[in-house]
Design a protein around this motif. Structure first.
Motif, PDB file in Angstrom:
ATOM      1  N   MET A   1      10.014  -3.271 -11.285  1.00 52.83           N
ATOM      2  CA  MET A   1       9.131  -3.687 -10.209  1.00 52.83           C
ATOM      3  C   MET A   1       7.788  -4.098 -10.797  1.00 52.83           C
ATOM      4  SD  MET A   1       8.071  -1.481  -6.931  1.00 52.83           S
ATOM      5  CE  MET A   1       6.407  -1.512  -6.417  1.00 52.83           C
ATOM      6  N   LEU A   2       7.292  -5.233 -10.380  1.00 55.09           N
ATOM      7  CA  LEU A   2       5.993  -5.698 -10.845  1.00 55.09           C
ATOM      8  C   LEU A   2       4.879  -4.924 -10.159  1.00 55.09           C
ATOM      9  CD1 LEU A   2       6.465  -9.562 -10.832  1.00 55.09           C
ATOM     10  CD2 LEU A   2       6.309  -8.065 -12.809  1.00 55.09           C
ATOM     11  N   MET A   3       3.888  -4.576 -10.940  1.00 55.16           N
ATOM     12  CA  MET A   3       2.733  -3.871 -10.392  1.00 55.16           C
ATOM     13  C   MET A   3       1.644  -4.888 -10.071  1.00 55.16           C
ATOM     14  SD  MET A   3       2.797  -0.794  -9.989  1.00 55.16           S
ATOM     15  CE  MET A   3       4.187   0.140  -9.763  1.00 55.16           C
ATOM     16  N   PRO A   4       0.978  -4.722  -8.941  1.00 52.24           N
ATOM     17  CA  PRO A   4      -0.104  -5.635  -8.601  1.00 52.24           C
ATOM     18  C   PRO A   4      -1.307  -5.411  -9.515  1.00 52.24           C
ATOM     19  CG  PRO A   4       0.107  -3.922  -6.935  1.00 52.24           C
ATOM     20  CD  PRO A   4       1.231  -3.737  -7.903  1.00 52.24           C
ATOM     21  N   ASN A   5      -2.134  -6.417  -9.614  1.00 56.64           N
ATOM     22  CA  ASN A   5      -3.355  -6.343 -10.404  1.00 56.64           C
ATOM     23  C   ASN A   5      -4.244  -5.220  -9.888  1.00 56.64           C
ATOM     24  OD1 ASN A   5      -6.368  -7.205 -10.657  1.00 56.64           O
ATOM     25  ND2 ASN A   5      -5.277  -8.272 -12.299  1.00 56.64           N
ATOM     26  N   VAL A   6      -4.767  -4.422 -10.803  1.00 53.38           N
ATOM     27  CA  VAL A   6      -5.566  -3.251 -10.438  1.00 53.38           C
ATOM     28  C   VAL A   6      -6.808  -3.651  -9.646  1.00 53.38           C
ATOM     29  CG1 VAL A   6      -6.904  -1.326 -11.378  1.00 53.38           C
ATOM     30  CG2 VAL A   6      -4.689  -1.889 -12.360  1.00 53.38           C
ATOM     31  N   ARG A   7      -7.463  -4.716 -10.044  1.00 60.85           N
ATOM     32  CA  ARG A   7      -8.668  -5.161  -9.322  1.00 60.85           C
ATOM     33  C   ARG A   7      -8.332  -5.612  -7.908  1.00 60.85           C
ATOM     34  NH1 ARG A   7     -11.553  -8.469 -14.179  1.00 60.85           N
ATOM     35  NH2 ARG A   7     -12.214  -6.637 -15.351  1.00 60.85           N
ATOM     36  N   THR A   8      -7.195  -6.255  -7.746  1.00 62.92           N
ATOM     37  CA  THR A   8      -6.763  -6.692  -6.421  1.00 62.92           C
ATOM     38  C   THR A   8      -6.461  -5.489  -5.540  1.00 62.92           C
ATOM     39  OG1 THR A   8      -5.838  -8.704  -7.404  1.00 62.92           O
ATOM     40  CG2 THR A   8      -5.086  -8.129  -5.191  1.00 62.92           C
ATOM     41  N   VAL A   9      -5.807  -4.488  -6.111  1.00 66.18           N
ATOM     42  CA  VAL A   9      -5.500  -3.262  -5.369  1.00 66.18           C
ATOM     43  C   VAL A   9      -6.793  -2.549  -4.972  1.00 66.18           C
ATOM     44  CG1 VAL A   9      -4.444  -0.968  -5.520  1.00 66.18           C
ATOM     45  CG2 VAL A   9      -3.232  -2.964  -6.408  1.00 66.18           C
ATOM     46  N   ALA A  10      -7.728  -2.450  -5.911  1.00 64.93           N
ATOM     47  CA  ALA A  10      -8.997  -1.778  -5.623  1.00 64.93           C
ATOM     48  C   ALA A  10      -9.737  -2.495  -4.497  1.00 64.93           C
ATOM     49  CB  ALA A  10      -9.859  -1.704  -6.877  1.00 64.93           C
ATOM     50  N   ALA A  11      -9.738  -3.820  -4.525  1.00 62.01           N
ATOM     51  CA  ALA A  11     -10.415  -4.587  -3.480  1.00 62.01           C
ATOM     52  C   ALA A  11      -9.730  -4.397  -2.127  1.00 62.01           C
ATOM     53  CB  ALA A  11     -10.447  -6.070  -3.849  1.00 62.01           C
ATOM     54  N   ALA A  12      -8.403  -4.442  -2.108  1.00 66.34           N
ATOM     55  CA  ALA A  12      -7.660  -4.273  -0.853  1.00 66.34           C
ATOM     56  C   ALA A  12      -7.857  -2.872  -0.288  1.00 66.34           C
ATOM     57  CB  ALA A  12      -6.179  -4.561  -1.063  1.00 66.34           C
ATOM     58  N   LEU A  13      -7.846  -1.870  -1.149  1.00 68.49           N
ATOM     59  CA  LEU A  13      -8.061  -0.493  -0.688  1.00 68.49           C
ATOM     60  C   LEU A  13      -9.492  -0.328  -0.170  1.00 68.49           C
ATOM     61  CD1 LEU A  13      -6.891   2.332  -0.337  1.00 68.49           C
ATOM     62  CD2 LEU A  13      -7.570   2.823  -2.700  1.00 68.49           C
ATOM     63  N   GLY A  14     -10.444  -0.936  -0.852  1.00 67.41           N
ATOM     64  CA  GLY A  14     -11.828  -0.898  -0.380  1.00 67.41           C
ATOM     65  C   GLY A  14     -11.986  -1.564   0.977  1.00 67.41           C
ATOM     66  N   ASP A  15     -11.326  -2.709   1.164  1.00 63.14           N
ATOM     67  CA  ASP A  15     -11.364  -3.394   2.461  1.00 63.14           C
ATOM     68  C   ASP A  15     -10.764  -2.521   3.562  1.00 63.14           C
ATOM     69  OD1 ASP A  15     -12.515  -5.581   1.218  1.00 63.14           O
ATOM     70  OD2 ASP A  15     -10.663  -6.775   1.211  1.00 63.14           O
ATOM     71  N   TYR A  16      -9.657  -1.869   3.242  1.00 64.90           N
ATOM     72  CA  TYR A  16      -8.989  -0.993   4.214  1.00 64.90           C
ATOM     73  C   TYR A  16      -9.897   0.173   4.606  1.00 64.90           C
ATOM     74  CZ  TYR A  16      -5.531   2.316   6.041  1.00 64.90           C
ATOM     75  OH  TYR A  16      -4.841   3.220   6.817  1.00 64.90           O
ATOM     76  N   ARG A  17     -10.499   0.806   3.613  1.00 64.41           N
ATOM     77  CA  ARG A  17     -11.399   1.932   3.893  1.00 64.41           C
ATOM     78  C   ARG A  17     -12.629   1.481   4.682  1.00 64.41           C
ATOM     79  NH1 ARG A  17     -11.107   4.696  -2.061  1.00 64.41           N
ATOM     80  NH2 ARG A  17      -9.200   5.890  -1.734  1.00 64.41           N
ATOM     81  N   SER A  18     -13.174   0.321   4.326  1.00 67.64           N
ATOM     82  CA  SER A  18     -14.334  -0.208   5.054  1.00 67.64           C
ATOM     83  C   SER A  18     -13.980  -0.531   6.500  1.00 67.64           C
ATOM     84  CB  SER A  18     -14.863  -1.472   4.368  1.00 67.64           C
ATOM     85  OG  SER A  18     -15.392  -1.161   3.114  1.00 67.64           O
ATOM     86  N   ALA A  19     -12.797  -1.081   6.697  1.00 65.63           N
ATOM     87  CA  ALA A  19     -12.358  -1.401   8.059  1.00 65.63           C
ATOM     88  C   ALA A  19     -12.208  -0.132   8.891  1.00 65.63           C
ATOM     89  CB  ALA A  19     -11.047  -2.189   8.012  1.00 65.63           C
ATOM     90  N   TRP A  20     -11.680   0.933   8.281  1.00 70.10           N
ATOM     91  CA  TRP A  20     -11.569   2.213   8.993  1.00 70.10           C
ATOM     92  C   TRP A  20     -12.954   2.732   9.360  1.00 70.10           C
ATOM     93  CZ3 TRP A  20      -8.744   4.853  11.981  1.00 70.10           C
ATOM     94  CH2 TRP A  20      -7.350   4.907  11.845  1.00 70.10           C
ATOM     95  N   ALA A  21     -13.883   2.656   8.414  1.00 70.89           N
ATOM     96  CA  ALA A  21     -15.243   3.139   8.666  1.00 70.89           C
ATOM     97  C   ALA A  21     -15.894   2.351   9.795  1.00 70.89           C
ATOM     98  CB  ALA A  21     -16.074   3.049   7.394  1.00 70.89           C
ATOM     99  N   ALA A  22     -15.705   1.030   9.798  1.00 71.66           N
ATOM    100  CA  ALA A  22     -16.277   0.189  10.854  1.00 71.66           C
ATOM    101  C   ALA A  22     -15.677   0.535  12.214  1.00 71.66           C
ATOM    102  CB  ALA A  22     -16.046  -1.283  10.532  1.00 71.66           C
ATOM    103  N   LEU A  23     -14.395   0.826  12.236  1.00 69.54           N
ATOM    104  CA  LEU A  23     -13.744   1.201  13.486  1.00 69.54           C
ATOM    105  C   LEU A  23     -14.285   2.529  14.008  1.00 69.54           C
ATOM    106  CD1 LEU A  23     -11.572   0.552  15.608  1.00 69.54           C
ATOM    107  CD2 LEU A  23      -9.966   1.830  14.180  1.00 69.54           C
ATOM    108  N   LEU A  24     -14.546   3.455  13.117  1.00 67.03           N
ATOM    109  CA  LEU A  24     -15.095   4.742  13.535  1.00 67.03           C
ATOM    110  C   LEU A  24     -16.514   4.600  14.090  1.00 67.03           C
ATOM    111  CD1 LEU A  24     -13.820   7.017  10.639  1.00 67.03           C
ATOM    112  CD2 LEU A  24     -12.964   6.920  12.984  1.00 67.03           C
TER     113      LEU A  24
END
Length: 83
Positions: A1-24
């Motif tokens: 299985m190919l692993m996604p680029n670490v920087r891309t994962v970090a950015a996507a996870l950061g976006d997800y966490r930021s979106a949760w914070a904005a929703l709260l």
């Protein structure tokens, strides 16, 4: 299985966490829900998971492994220089 680029994962996870914070902060905002939905979808696709909680957990695990590998590599380089 190919692993996604670490920087891309970090950015996507950061976006997800930021979106949760904005929703709260503003739970009545339709835009907050849309951003969270978009961020969750992106993270799920990137990590190959069906739900956002699993995708976030896999992303965190991948980032932790990448960080540990980077530290081991740096430690090995430092030992090489010291000798």
């Amino acid at each position: 299985m190919l692993m996604p680029n670490v920087r891309t994962v970090a950015a996507a996870l950061g976006d997800y966490r930021s979106a949760w914070a904005a929703l709260l902060v503003d739970p009545a905002s339709p835009l907050s829900y849309r951003r969270l939905d978009d961020a969750a979808y992106t993270l799920c696709v990137l990590m190959g998971q069906r739900n956002a909680a699993d995708a976030a957990a896999h992303a965190e695990s991948l980032l932790a492994r990448a960080s540990a590998e980077d530290e081991r590599r740096r430690a090995g380089q430092a030992r090489t220089v010291i000798r």
